[in-house]
Design a protein around this motif. Structure first.
Motif, short mmCIF file in Angstrom:
data_model
loop_
_atom_site.label_atom_id
_atom_site.label_comp_id
_atom_site.label_asym_id
_atom_site.label_seq_id
_atom_site.Cartn_x
_atom_site.Cartn_y
_atom_site.Cartn_z
N GLU C 8 0.82 -1.19 0.00
CA GLU C 8 0.00 0.00 0.00
C GLU C 8 0.87 1.25 0.00
O GLU C 8 0.60 2.20 -0.74
CB GLU C 8 -0.90 0.01 1.24
CG GLU C 8 -2.38 0.00 0.90
CD GLU C 8 -3.20 -0.24 2.14
OE1 GLU C 8 -3.03 0.54 3.09
OE2 GLU C 8 -3.98 -1.22 2.16
N ARG C 9 1.91 1.20 0.84
CA ARG C 9 2.75 2.37 0.92
C ARG C 9 3.44 2.62 -0.41
O ARG C 9 3.53 3.73 -0.89
CB ARG C 9 3.77 2.20 2.06
CG ARG C 9 4.20 3.56 2.61
CD ARG C 9 5.13 3.43 3.81
NE ARG C 9 4.55 2.65 4.89
CZ ARG C 9 5.27 1.86 5.69
NH1 ARG C 9 6.58 1.76 5.51
NH2 ARG C 9 4.71 1.19 6.65
N SER C 12 0.99 4.02 -2.81
CA SER C 12 0.63 5.40 -2.57
C SER C 12 1.78 6.32 -2.98
O SER C 12 1.56 7.42 -3.47
CB SER C 12 0.22 5.62 -1.12
OG SER C 12 1.38 5.74 -0.33
N ARG C 13 3.03 5.80 -2.82
CA ARG C 13 4.15 6.62 -3.25
C ARG C 13 4.09 6.79 -4.77
O ARG C 13 4.30 7.86 -5.31
CB ARG C 13 5.48 6.00 -2.80
CG ARG C 13 6.60 7.04 -2.77
CD ARG C 13 7.93 6.42 -2.37
NE ARG C 13 7.86 5.66 -1.14
CZ ARG C 13 8.50 4.47 -0.96
NH1 ARG C 13 9.23 3.96 -1.95
NH2 ARG C 13 8.42 3.84 0.17
N ASN C 15 1.45 6.58 -6.59
CA ASN C 15 0.32 7.44 -6.92
C ASN C 15 0.67 8.90 -6.77
O ASN C 15 0.29 9.73 -7.57
CB ASN C 15 -0.87 7.12 -6.01
CG ASN C 15 -1.64 5.93 -6.54
OD1 ASN C 15 -1.41 5.51 -7.68
ND2 ASN C 15 -2.52 5.40 -5.72
N ARG C 16 1.44 9.16 -5.68
CA ARG C 16 1.78 10.56 -5.45
C ARG C 16 2.65 11.09 -6.58
O ARG C 16 2.43 12.19 -7.08
CB ARG C 16 2.46 10.73 -4.09
CG ARG C 16 1.66 11.67 -3.19
CD ARG C 16 2.30 11.83 -1.83
NE ARG C 16 2.26 10.59 -1.07
CZ ARG C 16 3.25 10.15 -0.31
NH1 ARG C 16 4.39 10.84 -0.24
NH2 ARG C 16 3.13 9.04 0.36
N ASP C 19 0.41 11.64 -9.54
CA ASP C 19 -0.41 12.84 -9.39
C ASP C 19 0.39 14.09 -9.65
O ASP C 19 -0.08 15.03 -10.30
CB ASP C 19 -1.01 12.90 -7.97
CG ASP C 19 -2.14 11.92 -7.81
OD1 ASP C 19 -2.50 11.30 -8.83
OD2 ASP C 19 -2.64 11.77 -6.68
#
Ligand SMILES: Nc1ncnc2c1ncn2[C@@H]1O[C@H](COP(=O)(O)OP(=O)(O)OP(=O)(O)O)[C@@H](O)[C@H]1O
Ligand SMILES: [Mg+2]
Lengths: 301, 292, 308
Positions: C8-9, C12-13, C15-16, C19
């Protein structure tokens, strides 16, 4: 059976059908005459410049610089100038125009920014070209210190044709079915990936057509180049973006303004070249568009 | 004349068609019994067939429409009601590729005879459309338009007032005749279109689902108006609304397109008879809502 | 548990990063989209700056009311009147050709022409607008004027008449295409209604469709006028360089655009008063065309019939 052949209720009218029908017939005759006259003037113009100019069209004409003597004058510098200027113009206007359109259609759909940018674009399309010349003179020639160069001309021209590219690209983007976007998003693609991989390729034909239209406009425009001071007598080929230059329509203008008829014929020869280039560009656009249309329509790639 | 009709129909027995409902005798047009009741026909259709380019839409329709009555054309969607209606004023001539066989007399004049101009036919046979379509002009000019183009000889103000009165709109608009026709409500717009149609002194007024875009109150208004108008004009109306057909019409024509999608007249008679005692089981099925 | 937290981490990294990239792209696109706005700002700034400097030396009253325009002579007068009347004269002649021709063509294309004729005629007419204006200038000066001189003996070599006529030819498609679009947009139900009352095709076209499309038609005419006012090369080549206050179409005149060309071709020193005149004239021209374009859009929006 009915003996009387008139329709009921006609007594209170003077219908005069034949006369009213005649109006329509006369109108069609008039309209065809009007259309024919307009197109005939165009044909006459083409025939006239061809008649005057064709005798001067030879290698010497294409490969010589301007001269005080009509027999030695040619459009070499003008051709180089026009080609350079058009290339730089497209290099600037194409990415800017496409990005603007992508932003307006794909990003700013409901942002507050969209409306003013859109209205501004349509107003820019209505600004006379010579005003762009004054803009170029002040901003590019003076403030940015580009001088009366190819680059200054191209920057001016790029702003002039920007609305054409933006509007054409917007139309092309709007024509891309939204199913394609949805499908791409459903696969986890980001917005920019979707646009780059799916939307833009689909809109390619429309974008191309818009750019060819823009290039045709840039090639034929004269007034803004005069205003920024493109030279009318240039006996050299520009080698650097900051070199001074002339362009085909300027050369034509220059020769037309001279009193001697020999130069008028030279101008006609230049017009023949200019119109031939425009005709070729537009034909290519039509062919490419048809081909792209067929490919998008499910044909083999 | 009656004789001639039955002759025409018997001669033109159309190509055999697959008959869906075995008990029904394939009939083309409605023969004598009901037609005899009509002494004075405003419209007489004999053996009418129509093609849209290749596709046939009507086959061998024959019927007589009585003067100063309301006749309703009913039937399921796509059976050719509008097509038939638009034959009466030659509106179909405007669609490229339309071909017509057969005859239609309006007041004894065959409107498809060579030498008859459709423009004249449309003056004598007015039309009101599904969606109100007033011109973007003043109320006055909307009503006066047809009279003007047709060279009206009388007093225009009088004609406008009289037409608006007949359309039961006068009291609502008399102080505002300069207002745009588009500024009226839907029901008022439709009555304006009726006023516009009757201002050219037609013999027949055709109405193609004139209430389908209106609310119930406006619809009731128009229905009352139709009854009123029937005293002076012959009215032919297309409707999908059975109650409406029952309420306003004197006679009903039930049309149906078979498997071949070609519209035919199945049954034609007084509204009373069609609703109470349909002769054809297909009519009954439609009336009672089992079908269509 | 541990593993899933780890992925997950990592996700999310990722994804960031993604983004951030998306935001960057959106920012770059926004920047590109601002160029159009900057262009407008640039036009206004460049015109306004030099124009203000002009009006520091010349009174705006003189500019608007003086009947002479002689900035290049020793006896300097700065009345823009002659340039404006010349501009209006050539534009009026152009509209005199383009409006009837364009409207007749539009009515014909929209209401009478068979689809196949329309598919040929419409693009053919649009070619008229695609010919470079310098070519039209040549045509006006070298072909049309000598031709007209056969019938009008007093016609000068440079005159408003030829320039206006040829300009009219050029803007025919502007009127015809936009008016035709406006007429084609009139709902078919109005045509049906008119036919149903016993109209001929001509009556449907002229008495129902044409008035119903009037706002679009007027807008197209205003746009054509704005084009004519801003047109440069035809008038610079064929109408002359003599700023006189006249409505005589047979004598040389000088339009606003032609004056800008004349000064641009000469060796006017940068910053001199005569250099500044072209900006004052340019500002006037810009304001005139802008007002016309705005009116044209406004006409379309406010007088368009709402059919539903
Ligand atoms: N302009 C046209 N061109 C080709 N076919 C048409 C055209 N108009 C109608 N048709 C066809 O003719 C048939 C009859 O159509 P029509 O509009 O007369 O039906 P209708 O009974 O009025 O239906 P509805 O109740 O839905 O209005 C239909 O199959 C229709 O598809
Ligand atoms: Mg229908």
């Amino acid at each position: 059976m009915a003996t009387e052949r008139t329709l009921p209720g006609a007594a209170m009218f003077r219908t005069r059908i034949a006369l009213r029908r005649l109006q329509g017939t006369l109108f069609v005759v008039l309209a065809i005459a009007v259309v024919a006259a307009s197109l005939a003037s165009l044909a006459f113009l083409a025939a006239d410049v061809l008649g005057r100019g064709v005798g001067w069209l030879d290698w010497q004409f294409l490969n010589s610089f301007d001269s005080r003597f009509a027999e030695r004058a040619g459009i070499k510098a003008a051709i180089y100038g026009s080609v350079y200027m058009m290339t730089f113009t497209l290099l600037l206007a194409l990415p800017l125009g496409v990005m603007t359109a992508v932003y307006l259609e794909e990003y700013a759909q409901d942002g507050w920014f969209r409306q003013p940018v859109q209205i501004n674009m349509s107003n820019l399309a209505g600004v006379p070209s010579i005003i762009y010349g004054l803009l170029g003179l002040t901003v590019f020639v003076r403030w940015m210190g580009m001088g009366r160069s190819v680059l200054a001309g191209a920057c001016t021209m790029a702003l002039l044709v920007l609305p054409i590219i933006v509007v054409a690209t917007q139309e092309a983007l709007r024509a891309v079915p939204s199913g394609i976007r949805d499908a791409s998003y459903a696969l986890g693609a980001t917005r920019s990936q979707t646009i780059w991989h799916h939307v833009l390729p689909q809109a390619f034909a429309g974008i191309l057509t818009g750019n060819i239209l823009a290039a045709s406009r840039a090639i034929g425009e004269t007034a803004p180049l005069i205003t920024i001071g493109a030279l009318t007598f240039v006996p050299f080929v520009p080698e650097h973006p900051l070199d001074r230059f002339t362009a085909l329509p300027i050369q034509i203008f220059n020769w037309t303004s001279k009193p001697q008829t020999a130069f008028h014929d030279l101008a006609a020869a230049g017009i023949v070249v200019l119109l031939a280039v425009l005709l070729t560009m537009n034909s290519v656009a039509i062919i490419l568009r048809n081909r792209a249309g067929r490919a998008a329509g499910g044909g083999r790639r | 004349m009656v004789q001639q009709v039955s002759e025409a129909t018997s001669k033109r027995q159309g190509p055999s068609l697959p008959d869906l409902i075995p008990s029904a005798t394939p009939r083309v047009g409605m023969p004598a019994p009901t037609d005899e009741a009509i002494e004075d026909a405003a419209i007489e259709v004999r053996g009418l067939s129509l093609w849209y380019t290749r596709k046939q839409a009507l086959a061998d329709v024959s019927l007589r429409i009585p003067r100063h009555q309301v006749t309703a054309l009913i039937g399921p969607s796509g059976c050719g009601k509008s097509t038939l209606l638009r034959c009466f004023n030659r509106m179909n001539d405007l669609i490229p590729g339309v071909r017509i066989q057969g005859e239609i007399d309006v007041d004894g004049v065959n409107v498809y005879a060579p030498g008859v101009d459709p423009v004249e036919v449309r003056r004598a046979v007015g039309m009101v459309f599904q969606k109100p379509n007033p011109f973007p002009k003043s109320i006055y000019e909307n009503v006066a338009y047809g009279a003007r183009i047709n060279g009206y000889r009388g007093d225009m103000d009088e004609l406008v007032e009289q037409s608006l009165r007949q359309a039961a709109l006068w009291d609502e608009v008399k102080d505002d005749l300069k207002k745009s026709g588009l500024a009226l409500s839907g029901g008022q717009q439709q009555r304006l279109c009726i006023a516009r149609a009757i201002a050219v002194n037609p013999d027949v007024v055709l109405m193609d689902e004139p209430c389908s875009a209106l609310d119930p109150i406006a619809t009731a208004h128009i229905e009352d108006l139709m009854r009123e108008l029937a005293q002076r004009y012959t009215i032919v109306i297309v409707t999908h609304n059975m109650q409406q057909a029952a309420r306003v019409s004197d006679r009903c024509a039930y049309m149906l397109a078979g498997d071949d999608l070609i519209g035919r007249l199945v049954e034609y008679g007084s509204t009373e008879q069609i609703f109470r005692n349909p002769r054809d089981p297909r009519t009954e099925a439609y009336i009672t809502g089992r079908f269509g | 548990m541990q593993a899933s937290l780890y992925t997950e981490r990592k996700l999310s990294r990722r994804n960031r990063a993604r983004d951030a990239r998306e935001r960057l792209i959106a920012g770059v696109l926004l920047l590109a989209a601002s160029v159009g706005v900057l262009t407008t700002a640039g036009i206004i700034a460049s015109l306004a700056g030099e124009t203000l400097r002009f009006f520091q030396q010349v009174s705006i009253i003189d500019f608007l009311t003086d009947t002479q325009w002689t900035p290049l002579f020793s006896d300097q007068h700065f009345g823009i009147g002659p340039l404006v009347t010349a501009t209006l004269l050539t534009s009026a002649i152009a509209l005199f050709i383009a409006v009837p021709f364009g409207l007749i063509a539009a009515i014909y294309l929209s209401e009478f022409a068979p689809a196949r004729a329309r598919a040929v005629i419409k693009p053919a007419l649009e070619v008229l607008a695609g010919v470079p204006t310098v070519v039209y200038g040549f045509f006006a000066l070298i072909v049309v004027t000598p031709f007209l001189q056969r019938f009008i003996p007093g016609l000068s070599t440079f005159n408003a008449l030829s320039a206006g006529i040829v300009m009219g030819l050029m803007i025919i498609p502007l009127v015809s295409s936009l008016s035709e679009d406006a007429m084609s947009a009139v709902p078919a139900s109005l045509r049906e209604g008119a036919y149903g009352l016993g109209s001929t095709r001509f009556e449907v076209a002229t008495r129902v469709v044409f008035p119903a499309a009037l706002s679009g038609i007027i807008a197209s005419i205003i746009l054509a006028l704005s084009r004519a006012v801003g047109e440069t090369m035809i008038v610079a080549i064929a109408a002359g360089q003599r700023p006189v206050l006249t409505f005589d179409p047979t004598v040389p005149i000088e339009t606003m655009t032609a004056y800008i060309v004349q000064v641009s071709l000469g060796d006017t020193p940068y910053g001199s008063l005569s250099y500044l005149t072209i900006f004052a004239v340019g500002t006037s021209l810009f304001v005139m065309t802008l007002v016309m374009n705005v009116i044209s859009h406004w006409v379309v929006r406010h007088f368009r019939e709402q059919y539903d």
